[in-house]
Structures are given as C-alpha cells and as structure tokens.
Scaffold this motif. Structure first.
Motif, PDB file in Angstrom:
ATOM      1  N   TYR A   1       0.832  -1.203   0.000  1.00 55.04           N
ATOM      2  CA  TYR A   1       0.000   0.000   0.000  1.00 55.04           C
ATOM      3  C   TYR A   1       0.867   1.254   0.000  1.00 55.04           C
ATOM      4  O   TYR A   1       0.529   2.258  -0.630  1.00 55.04           O
ATOM      5  N   GLY A   2       1.983   1.219   0.696  1.00 51.82           N
ATOM      6  CA  GLY A   2       2.888   2.360   0.695  1.00 51.82           C
ATOM      7  C   GLY A   2       3.469   2.614  -0.682  1.00 51.82           C
ATOM      8  O   GLY A   2       3.681   3.772  -1.072  1.00 51.82           O
ATOM      9  N   TYR A   3       3.711   1.550  -1.431  1.00 46.48           N
ATOM     10  CA  TYR A   3       4.250   1.695  -2.782  1.00 46.48           C
ATOM     11  C   TYR A   3       3.222   2.314  -3.717  1.00 46.48           C
ATOM     12  O   TYR A   3       3.509   3.276  -4.436  1.00 46.48           O
ATOM     13  N   PHE A   4       1.995   1.791  -3.701  1.00 40.08           N
ATOM     14  CA  PHE A   4       0.983   2.267  -4.641  1.00 40.08           C
ATOM     15  C   PHE A   4       0.450   3.652  -4.283  1.00 40.08           C
ATOM     16  O   PHE A   4      -0.076   4.358  -5.154  1.00 40.08           O
ATOM     17  N   GLU A   5       0.585   4.050  -3.029  1.00 39.17           N
ATOM     18  CA  GLU A   5       0.085   5.369  -2.620  1.00 39.17           C
ATOM     19  C   GLU A   5       0.723   6.495  -3.436  1.00 39.17           C
ATOM     20  O   GLU A   5       0.075   7.497  -3.742  1.00 39.17           O
ATOM     21  N   GLN A   6       1.989   6.325  -3.809  1.00 40.15           N
ATOM     22  CA  GLN A   6       2.688   7.387  -4.529  1.00 40.15           C
ATOM     23  C   GLN A   6       2.128   7.625  -5.937  1.00 40.15           C
ATOM     24  O   GLN A   6       2.417   8.645  -6.563  1.00 40.15           O
ATOM     25  N   PHE A   7       1.311   6.682  -6.434  1.00 33.59           N
ATOM     26  CA  PHE A   7       0.778   6.811  -7.786  1.00 33.59           C
ATOM     27  C   PHE A   7      -0.675   7.281  -7.814  1.00 33.59           C
ATOM     28  O   PHE A   7      -1.261   7.405  -8.887  1.00 33.59           O
ATOM     29  N   ILE A   8      -1.260   7.543  -6.656  1.00 30.35           N
ATOM     30  CA  ILE A   8      -2.677   7.904  -6.609  1.00 30.35           C
ATOM     31  C   ILE A   8      -2.967   9.122  -7.483  1.00 30.35           C
ATOM     32  O   ILE A   8      -3.992   9.177  -8.166  1.00 30.35           O
ATOM     33  N   HIS A   9      -2.078  10.090  -7.471  1.00 33.87           N
ATOM     34  CA  HIS A   9      -2.318  11.324  -8.224  1.00 33.87           C
ATOM     35  C   HIS A   9      -1.418  11.435  -9.448  1.00 33.87           C
ATOM     36  O   HIS A   9      -1.170  12.530  -9.953  1.00 33.87           O
ATOM     37  N   ARG A  10      -0.920  10.304  -9.896  1.00 31.81           N
ATOM     38  CA  ARG A  10      -0.169  10.287 -11.149  1.00 31.81           C
ATOM     39  C   ARG A  10      -0.324   8.919 -11.794  1.00 31.81           C
ATOM     40  O   ARG A  10      -0.988   8.032 -11.265  1.00 31.81           O
ATOM     41  N   LYS A  11       0.280   8.758 -12.954  1.00 37.55           N
ATOM     42  CA  LYS A  11       0.072   7.559 -13.749  1.00 37.55           C
ATOM     43  C   LYS A  11       0.745   6.341 -13.121  1.00 37.55           C
ATOM     44  O   LYS A  11       1.872   6.407 -12.642  1.00 37.55           O
ATOM     45  N   LEU A  12       0.035   5.224 -13.157  1.00 37.26           N
ATOM     46  CA  LEU A  12       0.599   3.963 -12.689  1.00 37.26           C
ATOM     47  C   LEU A  12       1.682   3.474 -13.648  1.00 37.26           C
ATOM     48  O   LEU A  12       1.630   3.768 -14.851  1.00 37.26           O
ATOM     49  N   PRO A  13       2.669   2.729 -13.144  1.00 37.75           N
ATOM     50  CA  PRO A  13       3.658   2.118 -14.053  1.00 37.75           C
ATOM     51  C   PRO A  13       2.992   1.101 -14.970  1.00 37.75           C
ATOM     52  O   PRO A  13       1.964   0.513 -14.624  1.00 37.75           O
ATOM     53  N   LYS A  14       3.569   0.885 -16.136  1.00 39.76           N
ATOM     54  CA  LYS A  14       2.992  -0.057 -17.093  1.00 39.76           C
ATOM     55  C   LYS A  14       3.051  -1.492 -16.585  1.00 39.76           C
ATOM     56  O   LYS A  14       2.188  -2.317 -16.902  1.00 39.76           O
ATOM     57  N   HIS A  15       4.090  -1.792 -15.804  1.00 38.50           N
ATOM     58  CA  HIS A  15       4.256  -3.147 -15.283  1.00 38.50           C
ATOM     59  C   HIS A  15       4.131  -3.116 -13.760  1.00 38.50           C
ATOM     60  O   HIS A  15       4.873  -2.397 -13.076  1.00 38.50           O
ATOM     61  N   LEU A  16       3.193  -3.888 -13.252  1.00 41.07           N
ATOM     62  CA  LEU A  16       2.951  -3.928 -11.815  1.00 41.07           C
ATOM     63  C   LEU A  16       3.851  -4.963 -11.149  1.00 41.07           C
ATOM     64  O   LEU A  16       4.331  -5.899 -11.805  1.00 41.07           O
TER      65      LEU A  16
END
Length: 209
Positions: free
Chosen positions: A31-46
C-alpha cells in the motif's frame, strides 16, 4: 554571474531528480508503494502478484467491494439533500442498464444499501476490469463515478481468486477515495447548487486503524 546560474542549474536538477524518484516495491508494504501513484500515472508493469484485471476473459458477472467511504450531499445552505424516508432522494449507482431504466430496482436488489441516515455509502461494483465508469443518479441528474481497481492474488484465502482494491475513485473527475491512501479520508462532503452543479468537494481525514 556564471557561478549563480551554475548553482541554480544544479539546484533545479536536484529538485527534478528528487521529484522523479519513486519508492521501491516492498512486498510487506504494497500500500505504501501504490500510494505514490494515486495522483499520477501507474507504471505499465505492476509488481509480482498485482494485476490490472482479474484475468478472467469470460467474467463471472458483478460482485461488489465493501468499503466505509460515505458521501454527504448538501445544498449551499448546509442542508442535507438525502432523506432516508424519501426514496426519490437516494443516490442510485446505475452500473446496469436496468438501474438506468428503473432506479428503484437497485434498492430492490440491494436493500441493505438503502440510506439509514442522511448519507450515501459508496457502492463499488466489481466485474474484473481495471476501470469501471457509470452514472450515479441523484435527484434526477447523472454524475459520473469512475473506479480504477488493482487486483492481487496475494494472501487470498484458499489460495485462489483475486481481491479487488480500489486504487482510485472519482466523482465528476474529482478524486474522492483510495484504499492506498494513508491516512484515509472516508467522509466526502459534496455541496451542490440549486441546479445540481458541484460547488465544492471536501474530504475529511479518518485515521487508518
């Protein structure tokens, strides 16, 4: 003068590098990792065990995600626009054509989701896709709800299946909720004018337990 521009360039470069840095994925704290992408684009590879969809091409119909995010709809005088005793004031998530044609049928199907107070418990239907958009009908007007889900098979009871996380939810393109936000803001205050336009949207912080 040259020294000034040199120092300024280094400073700006440092700021750009810092802004571009991303947290590395920690399996113990996804959750700490994905939080940084909430207001920007997700990486293409999860990261491993995380997916944009649940992998079922056929699909198994709709389910829904339980959550504790609630929306309060107020007029500009601060009066609540949801009356638990008046079904015509209940917001209807029209993610099925039948609910668009007959909004009352939603609460016939999901009676437990009918308002027990002057608030709307955010209803999050899941059908295995990354993005799901549908109208939220409220007092004769449709407001767009957009969910972006992320799925994981990590830690699933029984060892099979996928769990749907709400990565990002927006109302009329305004961010309202994410499972990955910490601390989470689960009380959403939406103020509407007499024409039903959104005047303001505020999010109240609720500490994560």
């Amino acid at each position: 003068m040259r020294r000034f521009w040199f120092v300024l360039s280094l400073t700006l470069f440092s700021l750009v590098i810092t802004a571009c840095e991303k947290l590395e994925f920690d399996p113990d704290n996804p959750y700490g990792y994905f939080e940084q992408f909430i207001h920007r684009k997700l990486p293409k590879h999860l990261p491993e065990h995380w997916f944009f969809d649940d992998g079922n091409d056929v699909g198994f119909g709709y389910s829904y995600r339980a959550n504790s995010c609630v929306i309060y709809f107020l007029d500009e005088q601060g009066n609540n626009l949801i009356n638990p005793d008046d079904r015509s004031t209940w917001p209807v998530p029209c993610y099925k054509d039948e609910y668009v044609a007959d909004p009352d049928s939603f609460y016939d199907d999901y009676y437990l989701h009918s308002p027990r107070s002057n608030r709307y418990m955010l209803f999050a239907p899941v059908e295995g896709r990354h993005i799901m958009t549908y109208p939220l009908r409220f007092r004769g007007r449709d407001y767009e709800i957009k969910f972006e889900y992320l799925y994981t098979d990590k830690g699933i009871s029984g060892g099979s299946g996928m769990y749907a996380n709400i990565f990002r939810c927006k109302l009329e393109d305004r961010f309202i909720f994410s499972d990955f936000e910490n601390p989470q803001k689960k009380n959403i205050i939406v103020v509407l004018d007499k024409d039903g336009d959104i005047v303001s949207l505020q999010r109240e912080e609720v500490e994560k337990m």
